[in-house]
Write a protein that holds these residues in place. Structure first.
Motif, PDB file in Angstrom:
ATOM      1  N   LEU A  84      -5.929   6.916   4.506  1.00 17.43           N
ATOM      2  CA  LEU A  84      -5.001   6.566   6.292  1.00 17.43           C
ATOM      3  C   LEU A  84      -3.931   6.224   5.797  1.00 17.43           C
ATOM      4  CD1 LEU A  84      -5.874   4.022   7.788  1.00 17.43           C
ATOM      5  CD2 LEU A  84      -5.744   2.391   6.381  1.00 17.43           C
ATOM      6  N   VAL A  85      -3.036   6.648   7.184  1.00 19.42           N
ATOM      7  CA  VAL A  85      -1.828   6.830   7.473  1.00 19.42           C
ATOM      8  C   VAL A  85      -1.547   5.352   8.281  1.00 19.42           C
ATOM      9  CG1 VAL A  85      -0.083   7.693   8.413  1.00 19.42           C
ATOM     10  CG2 VAL A  85      -1.699   8.723   6.919  1.00 19.42           C
ATOM     11  N   THR A  86      -0.871   4.548   8.071  1.00 19.75           N
ATOM     12  CA  THR A  86      -1.056   3.112   8.943  1.00 19.75           C
ATOM     13  C   THR A  86       0.783   3.109   8.947  1.00 19.75           C
ATOM     14  OG1 THR A  86      -2.559   1.866   8.238  1.00 19.75           O
ATOM     15  CG2 THR A  86      -0.972   0.686   9.407  1.00 19.75           C
ATOM     16  N   VAL A  87       1.524   3.494  10.947  1.00 15.65           N
ATOM     17  CA  VAL A  87       2.647   3.224  11.088  1.00 15.65           C
ATOM     18  C   VAL A  87       3.233   1.859  11.311  1.00 15.65           C
ATOM     19  CG1 VAL A  87       4.491   4.528  12.039  1.00 15.65           C
ATOM     20  CG2 VAL A  87       2.571   5.491  10.962  1.00 15.65           C
ATOM     21  N   SER A  88       3.777   1.389  10.940  1.00 12.79           N
ATOM     22  CA  SER A  88       4.030  -0.262  12.258  1.00 12.79           C
ATOM     23  C   SER A  88       5.614  -0.079  12.518  1.00 12.79           C
ATOM     24  CB  SER A  88       4.308  -1.685  10.911  1.00 12.79           C
ATOM     25  OG  SER A  88       5.428  -0.953  10.275  1.00 12.79           O
ATOM     26  N   SER A  89       5.342  -1.087  13.423  1.00  6.46           N
ATOM     27  CA  SER A  89       6.545  -0.538  14.875  1.00  6.46           C
ATOM     28  C   SER A  89       7.297  -1.949  14.322  1.00  6.46           C
ATOM     29  CB  SER A  89       5.643  -1.634  16.226  1.00  6.46           C
ATOM     30  OG  SER A  89       4.862  -2.387  16.336  1.00  6.46           O
ATOM     31  N   GLY A 147      -1.921  10.630  -0.457  1.00  8.83           N
ATOM     32  CA  GLY A 147      -0.386  10.263   0.599  1.00  8.83           C
ATOM     33  C   GLY A 147      -0.441   9.716   1.569  1.00  8.83           C
ATOM     34  N   GLY A 148      -1.621   8.827   1.821  1.00  9.93           N
ATOM     35  CA  GLY A 148      -1.550   8.371   3.007  1.00  9.93           C
ATOM     36  C   GLY A 148      -0.948   6.263   2.166  1.00  9.93           C
ATOM     37  N   GLY A 149      -0.887   5.786   3.403  1.00 10.64           N
ATOM     38  CA  GLY A 149       0.058   4.170   3.021  1.00 10.64           C
ATOM     39  C   GLY A 149       0.535   4.059   4.675  1.00 10.64           C
ATOM     40  N   LEU A 150       1.449   3.112   4.063  1.00 11.23           N
ATOM     41  CA  LEU A 150       2.051   2.430   5.537  1.00 11.23           C
ATOM     42  C   LEU A 150       3.571   3.299   5.110  1.00 11.23           C
ATOM     43  CD1 LEU A 150       2.661  -0.398   7.215  1.00 11.23           C
ATOM     44  CD2 LEU A 150       3.033  -1.265   5.717  1.00 11.23           C
ATOM     45  N   SER A 181       8.639   8.876   7.761  1.00  8.96           N
ATOM     46  CA  SER A 181       7.925   9.805   6.587  1.00  8.96           C
ATOM     47  C   SER A 181       6.564   9.956   5.421  1.00  8.96           C
ATOM     48  CB  SER A 181       8.994  11.074   6.378  1.00  8.96           C
ATOM     49  OG  SER A 181      10.192  11.226   7.055  1.00  8.96           O
ATOM     50  N   LEU A 182       5.763  10.657   5.694  1.00  6.76           N
ATOM     51  CA  LEU A 182       4.458  10.346   4.844  1.00  6.76           C
ATOM     52  C   LEU A 182       4.409  12.134   4.362  1.00  6.76           C
ATOM     53  CD1 LEU A 182       2.744   7.974   5.726  1.00  6.76           C
ATOM     54  CD2 LEU A 182       3.817   7.714   3.238  1.00  6.76           C
ATOM     55  N   LEU A 189       1.534  18.426   3.965  1.00  2.00           N
ATOM     56  CA  LEU A 189       1.445  17.517   5.499  1.00  2.00           C
ATOM     57  C   LEU A 189       2.351  17.118   5.132  1.00  2.00           C
ATOM     58  CD1 LEU A 189       0.693  18.266   9.141  1.00  2.00           C
ATOM     59  CD2 LEU A 189      -0.565  16.347   8.711  1.00  2.00           C
ATOM     60  N   GLN A 190       3.960  17.644   6.186  1.00  2.00           N
ATOM     61  CA  GLN A 190       4.423  16.616   5.557  1.00  2.00           C
ATOM     62  C   GLN A 190       4.971  16.514   7.135  1.00  2.00           C
ATOM     63  OE1 GLN A 190       7.431  15.310   3.531  1.00  2.00           O
ATOM     64  NE2 GLN A 190       8.400  14.795   4.968  1.00  2.00           N
ATOM     65  N   MET A 191       4.690  14.815   7.689  1.00  2.00           N
ATOM     66  CA  MET A 191       5.052  13.829   8.873  1.00  2.00           C
ATOM     67  C   MET A 191       6.461  12.988   8.733  1.00  2.00           C
ATOM     68  SD  MET A 191       1.030  13.132   9.182  1.00  2.00           S
ATOM     69  CE  MET A 191       0.930  11.801   7.703  1.00  2.00           C
ATOM     70  N   ASN A 192       7.623  13.586   9.684  1.00  2.00           N
ATOM     71  CA  ASN A 192       8.852  12.832   9.914  1.00  2.00           C
ATOM     72  C   ASN A 192       8.432  12.231  11.275  1.00  2.00           C
ATOM     73  OD1 ASN A 192       9.086  14.160   7.646  1.00  2.00           O
ATOM     74  ND2 ASN A 192      10.263  15.941   8.766  1.00  2.00           N
ATOM     75  N   SER A 193       9.339  11.521  11.478  1.00  2.00           N
ATOM     76  CA  SER A 193       9.996  10.502  12.610  1.00  2.00           C
ATOM     77  C   SER A 193       8.148   9.901  13.299  1.00  2.00           C
ATOM     78  CB  SER A 193       9.759  11.470  13.552  1.00  2.00           C
ATOM     79  OG  SER A 193      10.860  11.845  13.285  1.00  2.00           O
ATOM     80  N   LEU A 194       6.956   9.555  12.818  1.00  2.00           N
ATOM     81  CA  LEU A 194       5.558   8.774  12.280  1.00  2.00           C
ATOM     82  C   LEU A 194       6.639   7.773  13.365  1.00  2.00           C
ATOM     83  CD1 LEU A 194       4.398   8.764   8.963  1.00  2.00           C
ATOM     84  CD2 LEU A 194       3.657   9.733  11.106  1.00  2.00           C
ATOM     85  N   LYS A 195       5.418   7.636  14.166  1.00  2.00           N
ATOM     86  CA  LYS A 195       5.008   6.443  15.354  1.00  2.00           C
ATOM     87  C   LYS A 195       3.602   5.788  15.295  1.00  2.00           C
ATOM     88  CE  LYS A 195       6.710  10.160  18.683  1.00  2.00           C
ATOM     89  NZ  LYS A 195       6.556  11.108  19.440  1.00  2.00           N
ATOM     90  N   PRO A 196       4.164   4.057  16.154  1.00  2.00           N
ATOM     91  CA  PRO A 196       2.737   2.953  15.387  1.00  2.00           C
ATOM     92  C   PRO A 196       1.191   4.051  15.918  1.00  2.00           C
ATOM     93  CG  PRO A 196       4.252   2.431  16.232  1.00  2.00           C
ATOM     94  CD  PRO A 196       4.472   3.484  16.643  1.00  2.00           C
ATOM     95  N   GLU A 197       1.395   4.975  17.130  1.00  2.00           N
ATOM     96  CA  GLU A 197       0.477   6.059  17.752  1.00  2.00           C
ATOM     97  C   GLU A 197       0.238   7.369  16.394  1.00  2.00           C
ATOM     98  OE1 GLU A 197       2.851   5.245  19.032  1.00  2.00           O
ATOM     99  OE2 GLU A 197       3.874   7.195  20.195  1.00  2.00           O
ATOM    100  N   ASP A 198       0.428   7.146  15.436  1.00  2.00           N
ATOM    101  CA  ASP A 198       0.192   8.219  14.782  1.00  2.00           C
ATOM    102  C   ASP A 198      -1.144   7.505  13.972  1.00  2.00           C
ATOM    103  OD1 ASP A 198       2.915   9.642  14.413  1.00  2.00           O
ATOM    104  OD2 ASP A 198       1.425  10.359  15.587  1.00  2.00           O
ATOM    105  N   THR A 199      -1.160   6.363  13.904  1.00  2.00           N
ATOM    106  CA  THR A 199      -1.912   5.446  12.511  1.00  2.00           C
ATOM    107  C   THR A 199      -3.329   5.896  12.922  1.00  2.00           C
ATOM    108  OG1 THR A 199      -0.798   3.649  13.042  1.00  2.00           O
ATOM    109  CG2 THR A 199      -2.722   3.264  12.734  1.00  2.00           C
ATOM    110  N   ALA A 200      -4.110   6.048  11.493  1.00  2.00           N
ATOM    111  CA  ALA A 200      -5.683   6.760  11.837  1.00  2.00           C
ATOM    112  C   ALA A 200      -5.948   7.282  10.465  1.00  2.00           C
ATOM    113  CB  ALA A 200      -5.733   8.106  12.813  1.00  2.00           C
ATOM    114  N   VAL A 201      -6.975   7.297  10.214  1.00  2.00           N
ATOM    115  CA  VAL A 201      -7.559   8.059   9.452  1.00  2.00           C
ATOM    116  C   VAL A 201      -7.786   9.334   9.131  1.00  2.00           C
ATOM    117  CG1 VAL A 201      -9.453   8.848   7.281  1.00  2.00           C
ATOM    118  CG2 VAL A 201      -9.314   5.967   8.303  1.00  2.00           C
TER     119      VAL A 201
END
Length: 116
Positions: free
Chosen positions: A111-116, A7-10, A16-17, A79-91
């Motif tokens: 890997l989860v990557t959140v772009s600004s 489920g990871g991605g960009l 949300s992811l 894990l439902q992740m909403n309102s993702l921020k660039p600082e949430d970028t991580a493995v």
């Protein structure tokens, strides 16, 4: 116990992811399923956990943005992740707490990557 995560991605800032993790093997030994994350050069930190007794906990940085749910019949945690921020970028690593040694098992990471 083996853990298979997906489920990871960009995603863009504010997006949300949904992560999934399915456990297999000695299921009866699992006391909790959850997620940790790690950024290179930093300590791995707890994101969310759900115990078999029904307790749910989150890391302090989550602040009501993430929700962990567990499907016991499928041995799967989401894990439902909403309102993702660039600082949430991580493995993000799925984690299982066990009643016996080694007491903690991690999956391969996604890997989860959140772009600004």
């Amino acid at each position: 116990v083996q853990l298979q995560a997906s489920g990871g991605g960009l995603v863009q800032d504010g997006g949300s992811l949904r992560l999934s993790c399915t456990a297999s093997g000695d299921i009866a030994s699992i006391t909790a399923l959850g997620w940790y994350r790690q950024v290179p050069g930093k300590q791995r930190e707890m994101v969310a956990t759900a115990t078999t007794s029904g307790f749910v906990g989150y890391g302090g940085f989550v602040k009501d943005r993430f929700t962990i749910t567990r499907d016991a019949a499928k041995n799967t945690v989401y894990l439902q992740m909403n309102s993702l921020k660039p600082e949430d970028t991580a493995v993000y690593y799925c984690n299982a707490g066990l009643v016996h040694n080694p007491y903690n098992v991690y999956g391969q990471g996604t890997l989860v990557t959140v772009s600004s």
